[in-house]
Enzyme design. Structure first.
Site, mmCIF file in Angstrom:
data_model
loop_
_atom_site.group_PDB
_atom_site.id
_atom_site.type_symbol
_atom_site.label_atom_id
_atom_site.label_comp_id
_atom_site.label_asym_id
_atom_site.label_seq_id
_atom_site.Cartn_x
_atom_site.Cartn_y
_atom_site.Cartn_z
ATOM 1 N N LYS A 70 0.835 -1.213 0.000
ATOM 2 C CA LYS A 70 0.000 0.000 0.000
ATOM 3 C C LYS A 70 0.874 1.271 0.000
ATOM 4 O O LYS A 70 0.467 2.318 -0.504
ATOM 5 C CB LYS A 70 -0.965 -0.018 1.191
ATOM 6 C CG LYS A 70 -2.033 -1.137 1.064
ATOM 7 C CD LYS A 70 -2.928 -1.246 2.273
ATOM 8 C CE LYS A 70 -4.153 -2.135 2.106
ATOM 9 N NZ LYS A 70 -3.960 -3.567 2.026
ATOM 10 N N TYR A 242 -2.698 0.125 11.259
ATOM 11 C CA TYR A 242 -4.139 0.028 11.543
ATOM 12 C C TYR A 242 -4.478 0.541 12.942
ATOM 13 O O TYR A 242 -3.957 1.568 13.355
ATOM 14 C CB TYR A 242 -4.634 -1.415 11.334
ATOM 15 C CG TYR A 242 -4.025 -2.022 10.120
ATOM 16 C CD1 TYR A 242 -4.343 -1.506 8.865
ATOM 17 C CD2 TYR A 242 -3.098 -3.046 10.191
ATOM 18 C CE1 TYR A 242 -3.765 -2.027 7.725
ATOM 19 C CE2 TYR A 242 -2.520 -3.568 9.057
ATOM 20 C CZ TYR A 242 -2.856 -3.044 7.828
ATOM 21 O OH TYR A 242 -2.279 -3.543 6.716
ATOM 22 N N VAL A 260 -0.062 -8.527 6.451
ATOM 23 C CA VAL A 260 -0.424 -9.788 7.114
ATOM 24 C C VAL A 260 0.472 -10.966 6.710
ATOM 25 O O VAL A 260 0.314 -12.064 7.231
ATOM 26 C CB VAL A 260 -1.918 -10.171 6.934
ATOM 27 C CG1 VAL A 260 -2.825 -9.232 7.691
ATOM 28 C CG2 VAL A 260 -2.301 -10.272 5.480
HETATM 29 N N1 GLN Z 1 -4.191 -8.884 1.089
HETATM 30 C C1 GLN Z 1 -4.637 -8.566 2.420
HETATM 31 C C2 GLN Z 1 -6.101 -8.230 2.395
HETATM 32 O O1 GLN Z 1 -6.526 -7.651 1.426
HETATM 33 C C3 GLN Z 1 -3.838 -7.408 2.931
HETATM 34 C C4 GLN Z 1 -4.177 -7.054 4.344
HETATM 35 C C5 GLN Z 1 -2.980 -6.722 5.175
HETATM 36 O O2 GLN Z 1 -1.843 -7.038 4.885
HETATM 37 N N2 GLN Z 1 -3.260 -6.114 6.314
HETATM 38 O O3 GLN Z 1 -6.825 -8.501 3.302
#
Ligand code: GLN
Length: 306
Positions: A70, A242, A260
């Site tokens: 992101k 987050y 994640v």
């Molecule tokens: N690909 C994961 C999702 O869209 C990315 C989320 C993350 O890394 N927090 O849920």
């Protein structure tokens, strides 16, 4: 501090954390290809602004960068379209989970920030106006890492097959008229961005422009202006982890972005960029040992933006 001073610190952190490997937390379960990754792994790498590197543990093991992408999607967006990018994306911390639907309804399809899933989906939609987001991402990351970087197609397919929440988020934004492009096209690019595979060493290099006022770590050419770079760092500090962003600022004090897949990148402006990785996550979706490693790093070096 020189890279030579950092190496023993990284080695020491790996020794401290090794007994805890695989004991706490859980690898991401909702993406089947990630649920199979062995939890007991840890790596760490950094690169100073003047190009020196230090690494310890599994710094050369590739992992799924997930939401760390992101930062790079936002970089492409800022570079491609300037202020227009922000028409449909906020800049406030969400205080909710990265894939929450609740806030999006209250705020009529405008995501709180570009680092939650809805926000990155909105950035990807905007990118489709001016480029091929998948090719642009690989091009950017390969240049920044100094070697070719690829999508893990198995992870991308796994996300597409089980991405019910992301599909819901995208359709929800579309229903508010906040996505220009076809939902399937936007999500295909978003899932591929999340499924880029990189190592800690590559990510420490790739984030180098964030500690150099936007200058490319290898070519020295401006990738972003210094103002744009400050803004990305500000968003990483306030929104990059987050609903744990406050805790990260409190205990680490550096702009960070997690994914994640268990990776977390962090920036010490004008000094260095670093990446830690350990797949087991805490309840907020941040790497448990990665976070501990960053806390130890901040304590041992005294580095912080405050
Ligand atoms: N690909 C994961 C999702 O869209 C990315 C989320 C993350 O890394 N927090 O849920």
């Amino acid at each position: 501090m020189t890279a030579r001073d950092f190496q023993p610190i990284l080695t020491d952190i790996v020794h401290t954390l090794t007994p805890d490997l695989g004991k706490e937390g859980q690898v991401a379960q909702y993406i089947p290809a990630l649920a199979r990754v062995p939890a007991a792994q840890f790596g760490m790498a950094l690169r100073t602004c003047d190009g020196h590197e230090a690494a310890a543990g599994a710094a050369d093991t590739a992992f799924s960068i997930q939401s760390i992408s992101k930062v790079f999607a936002l970089t492409l967006g800022m570079r491609e379209m300037g202020e227009y990018l922000w028409d449909r994306i906020g800049r406030e911390p969400s205080g909710t989970a990265f894939n929450s639907l609740v806030q999006l309804e209250f705020e009529q399809g405008t995501p709180r920030n570009p680092f939650i899933n809805a926000g990155a989906i909105a950035v990807t939609d905007r990118l489709l106006n001016s480029c091929d987001p998948k090719a642009a991402m690989l091009d950017l990351l390969s240049g920044l890492a100094g070697e070719p970087v690829h999508f893990d197609e198995e992870v991308a397919a796994s996300e597409a097959a089980t991405g019910y929440r992301n599909i819901a988020l995208a359709n929800f934004m579309k229903s508010f008229g906040k996505l220009d492009h076809d939902v399937a096209t936007v999500l295909d690019a978003y899932f591929h961005h999340c499924a880029v595979s990189m190592t800690c060493r590559q990510l420490a290099r790739a984030t180098g422009y964030l500690c150099r006022d936007g200058l490319h770590p290898f070519t020295g050419q401006p990738l972003l202006t210094d103002k744009q770079t400050r803004r990305i760092n500000a968003l990483m500090l306030t929104c990059g982890t987050y609903d744990a962003a406050g805790e990260f600022a409190f205990s680490i004090g550096l702009p960070c972005k997690s994914g994640v897949g268990g990776g977390i990148v962090a920036v010490v402006p004008d000094t260095l960029s670093l990446c830690v990785w350990s797949p087991a996550l805490d309840a907020t979706g941040n790497s448990l040992l990665g976070r501990r490693a960053l806390e130890l790093f901040a304590q041992k070096t005294g580095l912080s933006v405050f």
